[in-house]
Design a protein around this motif. Structure first.
Motif, PDB file in Angstrom:
ATOM      1  N   GLN A 141       0.952  -1.292  -0.024  1.00  0.00           N
ATOM      2  CA  GLN A 141       0.013  -0.095   0.169  1.00  0.00           C
ATOM      3  C   GLN A 141       0.864   1.409  -0.015  1.00  0.00           C
ATOM      4  OE1 GLN A 141      -3.740   0.584   0.613  1.00  0.00           O
ATOM      5  NE2 GLN A 141      -2.793   2.461  -0.173  1.00  0.00           N
ATOM      6  N   LEU A 142       0.546   2.069  -0.925  1.00  0.00           N
ATOM      7  CA  LEU A 142       1.403   3.361  -0.912  1.00  0.00           C
ATOM      8  C   LEU A 142       0.413   4.420   0.019  1.00  0.00           C
ATOM      9  CD1 LEU A 142       2.099   3.814  -4.795  1.00  0.00           C
ATOM     10  CD2 LEU A 142       3.701   3.586  -2.968  1.00  0.00           C
ATOM     11  N   HIS A 143       1.153   5.232   0.629  1.00  0.00           N
ATOM     12  CA  HIS A 143       0.454   6.074   1.545  1.00  0.00           C
ATOM     13  C   HIS A 143      -0.306   7.072   0.835  1.00  0.00           C
ATOM     14  CE1 HIS A 143      -0.351   8.546   4.953  1.00  0.00           C
ATOM     15  NE2 HIS A 143       0.255   7.773   5.735  1.00  0.00           N
ATOM     16  N   PRO A 144      -1.756   7.261   1.098  1.00  0.00           N
ATOM     17  CA  PRO A 144      -2.476   8.065   0.104  1.00  0.00           C
ATOM     18  C   PRO A 144      -2.378   9.481   0.229  1.00  0.00           C
ATOM     19  CG  PRO A 144      -3.826   7.119   2.047  1.00  0.00           C
ATOM     20  CD  PRO A 144      -2.277   6.237   2.009  1.00  0.00           C
ATOM     21  N   ARG A 145      -1.575   9.982   1.491  1.00  0.00           N
ATOM     22  CA  ARG A 145      -1.003  11.499   1.480  1.00  0.00           C
ATOM     23  C   ARG A 145      -0.166  11.460   0.296  1.00  0.00           C
ATOM     24  NH1 ARG A 145      -1.346  10.937   7.333  1.00  0.00           N
ATOM     25  NH2 ARG A 145      -3.159  12.161   7.864  1.00  0.00           N
ATOM     26  N   LEU A 146       0.419  10.770  -0.005  1.00  0.00           N
ATOM     27  CA  LEU A 146       1.701  10.994  -1.145  1.00  0.00           C
ATOM     28  C   LEU A 146       1.196  10.582  -2.406  1.00  0.00           C
ATOM     29  CD1 LEU A 146       4.708   9.515   1.182  1.00  0.00           C
ATOM     30  CD2 LEU A 146       4.040  11.772   0.804  1.00  0.00           C
ATOM     31  N   SER A 147       0.737   9.646  -2.510  1.00  0.00           N
ATOM     32  CA  SER A 147       0.095   9.161  -3.954  1.00  0.00           C
ATOM     33  C   SER A 147      -1.059   8.542  -3.812  1.00  0.00           C
ATOM     34  CB  SER A 147       1.334   8.019  -4.525  1.00  0.00           C
ATOM     35  OG  SER A 147       1.072   7.567  -5.796  1.00  0.00           O
ATOM     36  N   LEU A 148      -2.003   8.456  -4.578  1.00  0.00           N
ATOM     37  CA  LEU A 148      -3.298   8.132  -4.658  1.00  0.00           C
ATOM     38  C   LEU A 148      -3.812   8.053  -6.086  1.00  0.00           C
ATOM     39  CD1 LEU A 148      -5.695   6.816  -3.367  1.00  0.00           C
ATOM     40  CD2 LEU A 148      -6.706   9.088  -3.074  1.00  0.00           C
ATOM     41  N   GLN A 171     -10.222   9.745  -0.506  1.00  0.00           N
ATOM     42  CA  GLN A 171      -9.019   9.757   0.139  1.00  0.00           C
ATOM     43  C   GLN A 171      -9.113  10.161   1.752  1.00  0.00           C
ATOM     44  OE1 GLN A 171      -6.620  13.258  -1.135  1.00  0.00           O
ATOM     45  NE2 GLN A 171      -4.501  11.937  -0.848  1.00  0.00           N
ATOM     46  N   LEU A 172     -10.051  10.891   2.111  1.00  0.00           N
ATOM     47  CA  LEU A 172     -10.236  10.895   3.617  1.00  0.00           C
ATOM     48  C   LEU A 172     -10.692   9.542   4.243  1.00  0.00           C
ATOM     49  CD1 LEU A 172     -11.925  14.377   3.878  1.00  0.00           C
ATOM     50  CD2 LEU A 172      -9.737  13.902   4.666  1.00  0.00           C
ATOM     51  N   SER A 173     -11.627   8.853   3.551  1.00  0.00           N
ATOM     52  CA  SER A 173     -11.938   7.766   4.109  1.00  0.00           C
ATOM     53  C   SER A 173     -10.712   6.671   4.335  1.00  0.00           C
ATOM     54  CB  SER A 173     -12.943   6.920   3.246  1.00  0.00           C
ATOM     55  OG  SER A 173     -14.162   7.626   3.137  1.00  0.00           O
ATOM     56  N   LEU A 174      -9.680   6.566   3.136  1.00  0.00           N
ATOM     57  CA  LEU A 174      -8.509   6.044   3.284  1.00  0.00           C
ATOM     58  C   LEU A 174      -7.658   6.234   4.497  1.00  0.00           C
ATOM     59  CD1 LEU A 174      -7.548   5.614  -0.622  1.00  0.00           C
ATOM     60  CD2 LEU A 174      -8.300   3.629   0.999  1.00  0.00           C
ATOM     61  N   LEU A 175      -7.555   7.606   4.632  1.00  0.00           N
ATOM     62  CA  LEU A 175      -6.647   8.147   5.984  1.00  0.00           C
ATOM     63  C   LEU A 175      -7.431   7.645   7.264  1.00  0.00           C
ATOM     64  CD1 LEU A 175      -5.878  11.656   4.831  1.00  0.00           C
ATOM     65  CD2 LEU A 175      -4.396   9.593   4.605  1.00  0.00           C
ATOM     66  N   ASP A 176      -8.622   7.841   7.150  1.00  0.00           N
ATOM     67  CA  ASP A 176      -9.343   7.325   8.585  1.00  0.00           C
ATOM     68  C   ASP A 176      -9.133   5.718   8.776  1.00  0.00           C
ATOM     69  OD1 ASP A 176     -10.357   9.816   9.041  1.00  0.00           O
ATOM     70  OD2 ASP A 176     -12.222   9.700   8.057  1.00  0.00           O
ATOM     71  N   ILE A 178      -6.788   3.983   7.827  1.00  0.00           N
ATOM     72  CA  ILE A 178      -5.244   3.808   8.092  1.00  0.00           C
ATOM     73  C   ILE A 178      -5.088   4.059   9.668  1.00  0.00           C
ATOM     74  CG2 ILE A 178      -3.094   4.703   8.076  1.00  0.00           C
ATOM     75  CD1 ILE A 178      -3.566   5.312   4.978  1.00  0.00           C
ATOM     76  N   GLU A 179      -5.764   5.325  10.279  1.00  0.00           N
ATOM     77  CA  GLU A 179      -5.702   5.531  11.510  1.00  0.00           C
ATOM     78  C   GLU A 179      -6.186   4.623  12.384  1.00  0.00           C
ATOM     79  OE1 GLU A 179      -6.854   9.663  11.762  1.00  0.00           O
ATOM     80  OE2 GLU A 179      -5.281  10.410  10.834  1.00  0.00           O
ATOM     81  N   ALA A 187       4.736   4.351  11.789  1.00  0.00           N
ATOM     82  CA  ALA A 187       5.174   5.209  10.943  1.00  0.00           C
ATOM     83  C   ALA A 187       4.307   5.303   9.797  1.00  0.00           C
ATOM     84  CB  ALA A 187       6.450   4.733  10.478  1.00  0.00           C
ATOM     85  N   PHE A 188       3.501   4.541   9.312  1.00  0.00           N
ATOM     86  CA  PHE A 188       2.685   4.715   8.075  1.00  0.00           C
ATOM     87  C   PHE A 188       1.177   5.410   8.537  1.00  0.00           C
ATOM     88  CE2 PHE A 188      -0.361   2.897   4.958  1.00  0.00           C
ATOM     89  CZ  PHE A 188       0.289   2.994   4.050  1.00  0.00           C
ATOM     90  N   LYS A 189       0.836   5.215   9.807  1.00  0.00           N
ATOM     91  CA  LYS A 189      -0.492   5.597  10.417  1.00  0.00           C
ATOM     92  C   LYS A 189      -0.152   7.239  10.730  1.00  0.00           C
ATOM     93  CE  LYS A 189      -2.477   3.427  13.610  1.00  0.00           C
ATOM     94  NZ  LYS A 189      -2.752   2.430  15.107  1.00  0.00           N
ATOM     95  N   GLN A 190       0.999   7.469  11.163  1.00  0.00           N
ATOM     96  CA  GLN A 190       0.968   8.868  11.668  1.00  0.00           C
ATOM     97  C   GLN A 190       2.033   9.784  10.659  1.00  0.00           C
ATOM     98  OE1 GLN A 190       2.820   8.463  15.577  1.00  0.00           O
ATOM     99  NE2 GLN A 190       1.056   7.424  16.556  1.00  0.00           N
TER     100      GLN A 190
END
Length: 219
Positions: A141-148, A171-176, A178-179, A187-190
């Motif tokens: 999984q690539l971090h959605p903050r960087l690449s989506l 994107q927001l749902s993906l970030l939620d 992850i958290e 490191a991936f969550k934060q």
């Protein structure tokens, strides 16, 4: 005989008892209120409307999708590690909607024409930074903050559904997600800030080569 100019008919003043015209409204603009924007709610339910979120306080104070700033950071941070640089760019190009990459380390090594041990080392490095995460064997999984990569993903049909449905990647749902996932590394969550390329230490092998060259007096 000369032509006489035609006179415009005199307009009658509005009657004092006539209702005033309705005030301008955005809903009266052509196409402003479409059937697609109408939502029927069951009795007892209510909904609220919020403006779309345009930033979560990351790079450039805006959401980044295949971010130009992230690509610039990659080129600076991995200036001495071409394999890792190529690997991340390749994974960005391979990702499915939602940022997942289905490929084994051996397949990635085959694509990049490098040894599998180099891919393993690179994924370990990007994982420690929070850029990538291994979900399971053959799935990253690539971090959605960087690449989506946007798009729609299939969802399992529920009771009453005649066919398999799809869900638009958000994107927001993906970030939620992850958290809220306890199995993902911190490191991936934060991930909020990428390290400064100028403060990156040399790779161990390059540091050894540099120290050996200095000792031999060849640098």
């Amino acid at each position: 005989m000369t032509a006489q100019p035609q006179q415009q008919p005199r307009r009658r003043p509005p009657s004092s008892g006539a209702p005033p015209p309705p005030p301008p409204s955005a809903f009266r603009a052509p196409g402003a209120l479409r059937r697609a924007n109408l939502v029927s709610l069951p009795d007892g339910y209510r909904a609220s409307v919020e403006p779309p979120v345009t930033s979560d306080g990351f790079l450039g104070e805006a959401f980044v999708m295949d971010s130009q700033e992230f690509l610039c950071w990659l080129s600076d941070y991995y200036r001495d590690d071409i394999v890792t640089l190529r690997l991340i760019i390749r994974m960005m190009g391979m990702q499915k909607p939602g940022g997942t990459v289905e490929a084994t380390q051996s397949r990635l090594a085959e694509l990049l024409k490098v040894k599998q041990s180099q891919i393993s080392r690179s994924l370990k490095d990007t994982g420690s930074l929070g850029v990538t995460v291994k979900v399971k064997a053959g799935l990253y999984q690539l971090h959605p903050r960087l690449s989506l990569r946007g798009g729609r993903v299939p969802v399992e049909p529920r009771a009453g559904m005649r066919a398999q449905g799809t869900l638009k990647v958000d994107q927001l749902s993906l970030l939620d997600a992850i958290e809220d996932d306890p199995d993902l590394p911190e490191a991936f969550k934060q991930l909020r800030q990428l390290p400064d390329p100028e403060e990156k230490p040399l790779r161990e092998d390059k540091a050894r080569d540099q120290a050996r060259a200095k000792k031999d007096g060849t640098s």
